[in-house]
Design a protein around this motif. Structure first.
Motif, PDB file in Angstrom:
ATOM      1  N   UNK A   1      16.426 -45.594 -40.125  1.00 11.89           N
ATOM      2  CA  UNK A   1      15.118 -45.096 -40.535  1.00 11.89           C
ATOM      3  C   UNK A   1      14.013 -45.732 -39.686  1.00 11.89           C
ATOM      4  N   UNK A   2      13.037 -44.941 -39.344  1.00 14.44           N
ATOM      5  CA  UNK A   2      11.889 -45.441 -38.588  1.00 14.44           C
ATOM      6  C   UNK A   2      10.872 -46.024 -39.560  1.00 14.44           C
ATOM      7  N   UNK A   3      10.507 -47.292 -39.350  1.00 16.54           N
ATOM      8  CA  UNK A   3       9.562 -47.984 -40.221  1.00 16.54           C
ATOM      9  C   UNK A   3       8.447 -48.592 -39.395  1.00 16.54           C
ATOM     10  N   UNK A   4       7.310 -48.748 -40.009  1.00 14.33           N
ATOM     11  CA  UNK A   4       6.250 -49.534 -39.398  1.00 14.33           C
ATOM     12  C   UNK A   4       6.627 -51.007 -39.453  1.00 14.33           C
ATOM     13  N   UNK A   5       5.940 -51.819 -38.684  1.00 17.61           N
ATOM     14  CA  UNK A   5       6.244 -53.253 -38.671  1.00 17.61           C
ATOM     15  C   UNK A   5       6.034 -53.876 -40.043  1.00 17.61           C
ATOM     16  N   UNK A   6       4.984 -53.462 -40.734  1.00 17.71           N
ATOM     17  CA  UNK A   6       4.711 -54.023 -42.057  1.00 17.71           C
ATOM     18  C   UNK A   6       5.764 -53.589 -43.066  1.00 17.71           C
ATOM     19  N   UNK A   7       6.198 -52.344 -43.000  1.00 17.82           N
ATOM     20  CA  UNK A   7       7.244 -51.873 -43.904  1.00 17.82           C
ATOM     21  C   UNK A   7       8.535 -52.647 -43.677  1.00 17.82           C
TER      22      UNK A   7
ATOM     23  N   UNK B   1      16.268 -47.493 -47.981  1.00 16.24           N
ATOM     24  CA  UNK B   1      16.590 -46.070 -48.129  1.00 16.24           C
ATOM     25  C   UNK B   1      15.352 -45.191 -48.121  1.00 16.24           C
ATOM     26  N   UNK B   2      14.169 -45.775 -47.933  1.00 18.41           N
ATOM     27  CA  UNK B   2      12.895 -45.044 -47.864  1.00 18.41           C
ATOM     28  C   UNK B   2      12.621 -44.270 -49.142  1.00 18.41           C
ATOM     29  N   UNK B   3      12.974 -44.849 -50.257  1.00 20.73           N
ATOM     30  CA  UNK B   3      12.729 -44.214 -51.550  1.00 20.73           C
ATOM     31  C   UNK B   3      11.240 -44.284 -51.877  1.00 20.73           C
TER      32      UNK B   3
ATOM     33  N   UNK C   1      14.289 -54.245 -51.922  1.00 20.08           N
ATOM     34  CA  UNK C   1      14.892 -54.172 -50.585  1.00 20.08           C
ATOM     35  C   UNK C   1      15.677 -52.872 -50.412  1.00 20.08           C
ATOM     36  N   UNK C   2      16.473 -52.512 -51.402  1.00 18.50           N
ATOM     37  CA  UNK C   2      17.265 -51.282 -51.325  1.00 18.50           C
ATOM     38  C   UNK C   2      16.367 -50.051 -51.222  1.00 18.50           C
ATOM     39  N   UNK C   3      15.318 -50.016 -52.014  1.00 16.71           N
ATOM     40  CA  UNK C   3      14.413 -48.869 -51.993  1.00 16.71           C
ATOM     41  C   UNK C   3      13.671 -48.774 -50.660  1.00 16.71           C
ATOM     42  N   UNK C   4      13.316 -49.926 -50.082  1.00 15.63           N
ATOM     43  CA  UNK C   4      12.693 -49.909 -48.769  1.00 15.63           C
ATOM     44  C   UNK C   4      13.672 -49.423 -47.706  1.00 15.63           C
TER      45      UNK C   4
ATOM     46  N   UNK D   1      20.730 -57.070 -43.792  1.00 17.83           N
ATOM     47  CA  UNK D   1      19.975 -56.672 -42.606  1.00 17.83           C
ATOM     48  C   UNK D   1      20.746 -55.655 -41.770  1.00 17.83           C
ATOM     49  N   UNK D   2      22.027 -55.930 -41.570  1.00 21.49           N
ATOM     50  CA  UNK D   2      22.846 -55.025 -40.760  1.00 21.49           C
ATOM     51  C   UNK D   2      22.909 -53.639 -41.396  1.00 21.49           C
ATOM     52  N   UNK D   3      23.110 -53.596 -42.697  1.00 18.65           N
ATOM     53  CA  UNK D   3      23.203 -52.302 -43.390  1.00 18.65           C
ATOM     54  C   UNK D   3      21.885 -51.539 -43.314  1.00 18.65           C
ATOM     55  N   UNK D   4      20.776 -52.227 -43.576  1.00 19.08           N
ATOM     56  CA  UNK D   4      19.473 -51.550 -43.573  1.00 19.08           C
ATOM     57  C   UNK D   4      19.122 -51.013 -42.194  1.00 19.08           C
TER      58      UNK D   4
END
Length: 292
Positions: free
Chosen positions: A82-88, A174-176, A169-172, A74-77
């Motif tokens: 990155x700006x994410x929507x609540x669902x993302x 890093x916004x891949x 989780x990693x792809x989310x 969680x801390x790393x992400x």
């Protein structure tokens, strides 16, 4: 304005709860294990042994590793900014919790390998097919064929679902753009795993055979009752959403590719029209130089 100001804290709280509810669910599960009383299951008092005390559970390496991995993830992400929507964001946290706790710490370390103190006791109560010996409540009972169905699902979670959840989780984080492809596969695998894990008991119940599910309602709700809502409905929703989002990603990339092709073709046409003019100008300059 006043009503909006009053509603702002509630809205902020609900958004935070929506984004972090997988972590809150993890905390609730750990609290249930800590405060789980001595229960009577099928006429036998399932009392924790010295190796399954609350202190042994809270200080066990499996629990500490799972919680540390979740906190660091969680801390790393969040540090990436990155700006994410609540669902993302919720989907990212959901995949992290599956990769560190639900499929790893619970089903793998507690149900399959039985190395998580006290939690493994809950799994023995959760389904008697785990091989519990109700006479002496042995945890490490010799393997029996009744465990085959459960352990097949546990092995699938350990070798497939855990690494793919961490990858999602990693792809989310890093916004891949490939995150939706992996998420659709993870959701399908999780849904099929739920069918394989709980389906045999449900079919036996529908055909009039007794189930091996627990009598204690807390353990039943955590292990059985939440399944239709959490481990069936949520993967279906995330998978359908991932398919729709991937279609949008594909269409946007197709539009960008077509725009690039148009620019390239326009440049080539411009060069083709300019090249004869350059040749004529060069020939004129050469002719004038010869005359001089």
């Amino acid at each position: 304005m006043a009503s909006g100001a009053k509603d702002a804290p509630l809205t902020s709280f609900l958004r935070t709860l929506y984004r972090f509810w997988p972590i809150a669910f993890m905390a609730f599960c750990i609290g249930a294990v800590v405060f789980l009383p001595i229960v009577e299951e099928r006429g036998v008092v399932v009392a924790p042994t010295d190796a399954d005390t609350v202190q042994a559970f809270l200080t066990s390496p499996p629990l500490l590793i799972a919680m540390t991995a979740t906190a660091l993830g969680l801390r790393w992400s969040m540090s990436l900014g990155h700006v994410m929507t609540d669902t993302e964001f919720m989907a990212m946290v959901w995949h992290l919790s599956n990769g560190t706790w639900w499929s790893l710490g619970c089903d793998s370390w507690s149900g399959l390998f039985r190395i998580m103190p006290r939690m493994r006791k809950m799994y023995l109560i959760l389904d008697t097919k785990h091989g519990v010996n109700w006479d002496d409540q042995t945890v490490d009972r010799p393997w029996n064929p009744e465990q085959a169905t459960l352990e097949s699902v546990y092995w699938a979670e350990t070798t497939v679902h855990v690494p793919l959840s961490l990858l999602a989780f990693y792809l989310y984080a890093t916004r891949n753009r490939n995150r939706y492809l992996v998420e659709a596969f993870v959701g399908g695998a999780q849904l099929v795993g739920s069918y394989g894990y709980y389906g045999p008991e449900l079919l036996a119940y529908l055909h009039g055979f007794p189930t091996t599910w627990p009598d204690n309602w807390v353990i039943f709700m955590l292990g059985i009752g939440c399944v239709p809502l959490v481990w069936c409905t949520l993967p279906c929703c995330l998978t359908l959403r991932a398919m729709l989002m991937q279609m949008e990603v594909n269409s946007s990339f197709e539009g960008a590719a077509k725009a690039t092709e148009k620019k390239a073709s326009a440049k080539s046409e411009t060069k083709s029209t300019q090249s004869p003019r350059k040749l004529r100008s060069r020939s004129r300059s050469r002719g004038s130089s010869k005359r001089t």
